[in-house]
Design an enzyme around this catalytic site. Structure first.
Site, PDB file in Angstrom:
ATOM      1  N   LYS A  53       1.359  -1.513  -0.217  1.00  0.00           N
ATOM      2  CA  LYS A  53      -0.445   0.095  -0.327  1.00  0.00           C
ATOM      3  C   LYS A  53       0.894   1.122   0.227  1.00  0.00           C
ATOM      4  O   LYS A  53       1.923   1.443   0.768  1.00  0.00           O
ATOM      5  CB  LYS A  53      -0.798  -0.373   1.209  1.00  0.00           C
ATOM      6  CG  LYS A  53      -1.349  -1.290   1.309  1.00  0.00           C
ATOM      7  CD  LYS A  53      -3.116  -1.404   0.409  1.00  0.00           C
ATOM      8  CE  LYS A  53      -4.057  -2.542   0.936  1.00  0.00           C
ATOM      9  NZ  LYS A  53      -4.984  -2.293   0.224  1.00  0.00           N
TER      10      LYS A  53
ATOM     11  N   ASP B  76      -0.021  -0.214  -3.763  1.00  0.00           N
ATOM     12  CA  ASP B  76      -1.703  -0.079  -4.556  1.00  0.00           C
ATOM     13  C   ASP B  76      -1.881   1.356  -3.616  1.00  0.00           C
ATOM     14  O   ASP B  76      -1.900   1.587  -2.566  1.00  0.00           O
ATOM     15  CB  ASP B  76      -2.033  -1.077  -3.901  1.00  0.00           C
ATOM     16  CG  ASP B  76      -3.346  -0.990  -3.729  1.00  0.00           C
ATOM     17  OD1 ASP B  76      -4.542  -0.018  -4.201  1.00  0.00           O
ATOM     18  OD2 ASP B  76      -4.447  -1.433  -3.327  1.00  0.00           O
TER      19      ASP B  76
ATOM     20  N   GLU C  84      -1.287   0.396  -8.607  1.00  0.00           N
ATOM     21  CA  GLU C  84      -3.208  -0.311  -8.476  1.00  0.00           C
ATOM     22  C   GLU C  84      -4.173   1.693  -8.089  1.00  0.00           C
ATOM     23  O   GLU C  84      -3.701   1.816  -7.236  1.00  0.00           O
ATOM     24  CB  GLU C  84      -3.334  -0.967  -7.380  1.00  0.00           C
ATOM     25  CG  GLU C  84      -4.453  -1.850  -7.771  1.00  0.00           C
ATOM     26  CD  GLU C  84      -4.883  -2.935  -6.451  1.00  0.00           C
ATOM     27  OE1 GLU C  84      -3.506  -3.955  -6.963  1.00  0.00           O
ATOM     28  OE2 GLU C  84      -5.118  -3.229  -6.000  1.00  0.00           O
TER      29      GLU C  84
ATOM     30  N   GLU D 246     -11.067  -2.996  -8.898  1.00  0.00           N
ATOM     31  CA  GLU D 246     -12.001  -3.002  -6.945  1.00  0.00           C
ATOM     32  C   GLU D 246     -13.350  -2.542  -6.673  1.00  0.00           C
ATOM     33  O   GLU D 246     -14.343  -3.469  -6.554  1.00  0.00           O
ATOM     34  CB  GLU D 246     -11.327  -4.032  -6.640  1.00  0.00           C
ATOM     35  CG  GLU D 246     -11.018  -1.718  -5.511  1.00  0.00           C
ATOM     36  CD  GLU D 246      -9.917  -2.203  -4.814  1.00  0.00           C
ATOM     37  OE1 GLU D 246      -8.697  -3.117  -4.357  1.00  0.00           O
ATOM     38  OE2 GLU D 246     -11.009  -2.688  -3.639  1.00  0.00           O
TER      39      GLU D 246
ATOM     40  N   ASP E 244     -13.557  -7.787  -9.757  1.00  0.00           N
ATOM     41  CA  ASP E 244     -13.834  -8.269  -7.849  1.00  0.00           C
ATOM     42  C   ASP E 244     -16.052  -8.948  -8.730  1.00  0.00           C
ATOM     43  O   ASP E 244     -16.244  -9.162  -9.262  1.00  0.00           O
ATOM     44  CB  ASP E 244     -14.218  -6.644  -7.734  1.00  0.00           C
ATOM     45  CG  ASP E 244     -15.093  -6.866  -5.917  1.00  0.00           C
ATOM     46  OD1 ASP E 244     -14.110  -6.992  -4.916  1.00  0.00           O
ATOM     47  OD2 ASP E 244     -16.555  -7.078  -6.043  1.00  0.00           O
TER      48      ASP E 244
ATOM     49  N   HIS F 258      -9.710  -8.661  -7.545  1.00  0.00           N
ATOM     50  CA  HIS F 258      -9.669  -8.381  -6.387  1.00  0.00           C
ATOM     51  C   HIS F 258      -9.533  -9.257  -5.896  1.00  0.00           C
ATOM     52  O   HIS F 258     -10.591  -9.782  -6.030  1.00  0.00           O
ATOM     53  CB  HIS F 258     -10.385  -6.937  -6.295  1.00  0.00           C
ATOM     54  CG  HIS F 258     -10.152  -6.773  -5.004  1.00  0.00           C
ATOM     55  ND1 HIS F 258     -11.503  -6.883  -4.181  1.00  0.00           N
ATOM     56  CD2 HIS F 258      -9.686  -5.997  -4.068  1.00  0.00           C
ATOM     57  CE1 HIS F 258     -11.429  -6.150  -3.511  1.00  0.00           C
ATOM     58  NE2 HIS F 258      -9.997  -5.628  -3.128  1.00  0.00           N
TER      59      HIS F 258
END
Lengths: 402, 402
Positions: A189, A217, A243, A270, A293, A320
């Protein structure tokens, strides 16, 4: 962006006269779960008393309810509710046919698969005839790919080392574990503090080596210019993808970011609301990986459309997962894609989060960094009765002291 | 696309300790109204017991609730609920200040207006500094434009001749009435049957003459190629715009259609989910008219962002109206735009539908084809108590025999 999730689900159970059940759910992160419940209730006329055989028609009826479309169309709360009901119908179907969903889908004919898809608004990118041709072209190798999935599973990656706020020791340990467990990729992240991102990426590279795929991400944190600046500041670490750099609604923004951070690939999905936005992300060359997703777009049917679009544009689907039960569901879609649509594992991994699987009757199994192909009938969607009883709101045990 | 609407609304009333009320609503076309009600209830923590003064902060708090964002973000049911609550807060504010909303907004300083806007995801098209500069540039003529609105109102167009299924006599009579009433434009629904569209457009041109603006509206019926083909078949009638040719989510589709039907202008907006999609429609040169809706995006605040974006790109805003109370609300936004943002009436008209105004305490008034500037305090959002009592579900009189 998601500082205080309280993983929840609006849960659907469909029952038929022959004694079968189909389970599905809309995953939420807490508040709003009752809104999803109301939206699912609004769909009752489409399933109660209906024949559960023709899932192409049932899906299209729900999506095209002229009054409910006003609340979307095909996005947000109503669309997630349709997803829950459609997925429950597929769980039911797969149980009745005694097949895990991925195999049930992979054994359908190209014509049957095309009939499940709503091609409205897609024809400038993908026609039914093109879809049919692609599915037919992938038919010859189906049996070998089924066998391969049963033997080796589907490659997975893990986000466990990647959360913000881990110190170097913890990050080092979790990276090491991910490697030891055979995961094919990890994800960090990013986006809160650039110096901290640099520190963590440096550490992760030290542990994983220069060539191991490490994605980043941002969870929609950035505007276009800040995304480009931030990602370029991390470019020397060789991110496998970036992402959700910005709003999931911003097709042109993703395209501008893709251009501005090249050669770093852009990934999203997602939070992408439907096949129409995915179509545009592909048309614009905005994404190099498509992260569908299982529980946001209109269920299995719309995800088949998205798999077909991705295959048409030659973009790998890396789904995802996480949340509640998203790993359980999405593995079926990725495996169906491999057997019957794209026919390829090249560049493809399914996200894995080791969380809440104990609540499911047929939980995912990871072996050597691969999702093991499910063998029980259904969509792996059904939660354990004792978990449902304990977490049902407001009567369940876990709510008693709150 | 909307064959059987049953006009409805999830209705919000906010009450303050000083005895004022703010009214707002999410307009629906029937089924799903209870879903909107549940979504509005989920926002109660943001208003109950809160100070109603800082509407920039309250709006941003609601939009950025990290758990509720999962259900969107910023689209569909949750976003329409935010719109209802935000608009009710503005109705309350305008009543407390004793001003019609359009004037309350138009008397705010550029700095105050900019503070109301969430610029997240907009900065590649519009920065706060640019917005401030535009608002400052429009400040000098504010007083004259207020006076002009009070004298002459804001130009309107009518859809009344345009519905599908009218025979030539009825269409002729309604076109004639629209001209006699001073409307500046009419609109024809199209897309069901090309020969019928040609017949009706021929008749409308005969009555209205070669230069009177006649727009066409497809209500999202087409894919890209069929939109281009159909509109080009009607091009010789000189459509003033083609409205909603395809999915409201399809920015690239609208851009392709705009290219393919040039010089026929493309318009859309009533179903566009938020400022991020409007930003892209403008960036892509996909629309020549922007049709914002008062009750779909995040209320007054987000509509101010959209007005600023449109002004930045030099695209006229011609708001969508109709339904229940949408005319009442949206006139305030268009008038604010004229006084304080775009400063122009050039190419601008507000849609008018003569339906259901009798339920409102401060209904719109049309004189000589213009919306008369509202003079009562508030957002014209409040329904008559007897209308609310009669239509409240399920206890109201109108439900008794159903």
């Amino acid at each position: 962006m998601n500082p205080d999730p309280d993983y929840s689900a609006a849960y659907v159970v469909l029952r038929t006269d022959d004694g079968h059940e189909g389970h599905g759910f809309a995953f939420t992160i807490g508040r709003g779960n009752d809104v999803q419940t109301a939206a699912i209730a609004a769909l009752e006329p489409y399933v109660i008393g209906r024949d559960a055989e023709d899932l192409g028609t049932l899906y299209k009826e729900m999506v095209n309810d002229s009054q409910l479309r006003w609340l979307g169309p095909e996005k947000g709360v109503m669309h997630m509710a349709i997803s829950a009901v459609v997925n429950a119908l597929w769980d039911l179907r797969a149980k009745r046919y005694g097949r895990p969903l991925w195999l049930l889908l992979a054994e359908m004919s190209p014509e049957e698969i095309v009939d499940l898809v709503d091609f409205r608004y897609l024809s400038d990118a993908l026609t039914p005839d093109e879809a049919l041709a692609m599915l037919r072209a992938a038919e010859p190798g189906r049996r070998e790919r089924v066998a391969r999935l049963r033997e080796q599973g589907y490659p997975a990656y893990t986000t466990s080392p990647g959360w913000l706020g881990y110190d170097d020791d913890k990050l080092r340990r979790l990276c090491k574990e991910a490697l030891d467990q055979g995961f094919k990729q990890i994800k960090l992240k990013v986006g809160a503090d650039l110096q901290d991102d640099i520190r963590r990426f440096t550490t992760a590279r030290e542990v994983c080596g220069p060539d191991f795929p490490i994605a980043i991400d941002a969870n929609q944190r950035w505007d276009v210019a800040s995304a480009i600046e931030w990602v370029n500041a991390l470019r020397r670490f060789g991110p496998h993808w970036v992402e959700e750099p910005t709003s999931p609604d911003d097709v042109l923004g993703h395209a501008a970011i893709a251009e501005g951070v090249r050669p770093v690939p852009v990934a999203t999905g997602e939070h992408v609301q439907n096949r129409i936005v995915f179509k545009q992300l592909l048309q614009a060359g905005a994404i190099s990986y498509l992260q569908l997703d299982s529980a946001r777009v209109g269920g299995v049917n719309e995800n088949i459309a998205i798999l077909l679009l991705a295959a048409k544009f030659g973009v790998p689907v890396c789904p995802h997962a996480g949340g509640v039960g998203l790993c359980e569901l999405v593995q079926h879609l990725a495996m169906f894609d491999y057997v019957a649509v794209s026919g390829s594992l090249e560049g493809r991994v399914i996200e894995y989060v080791d969380h809440l699987h104990e609540h499911f009757l047929d939980p995912v199994v990871i072996e050597n960094g691969n999702y093991v192909a499910p063998s029980l009938p259904g969509f792996s969607a059904q939660m354990r009765p004792e978990s449902i009883a304990a977490h049902a709101y407001p009567g369940g045990d876990v709510w008693r002291d709150q």
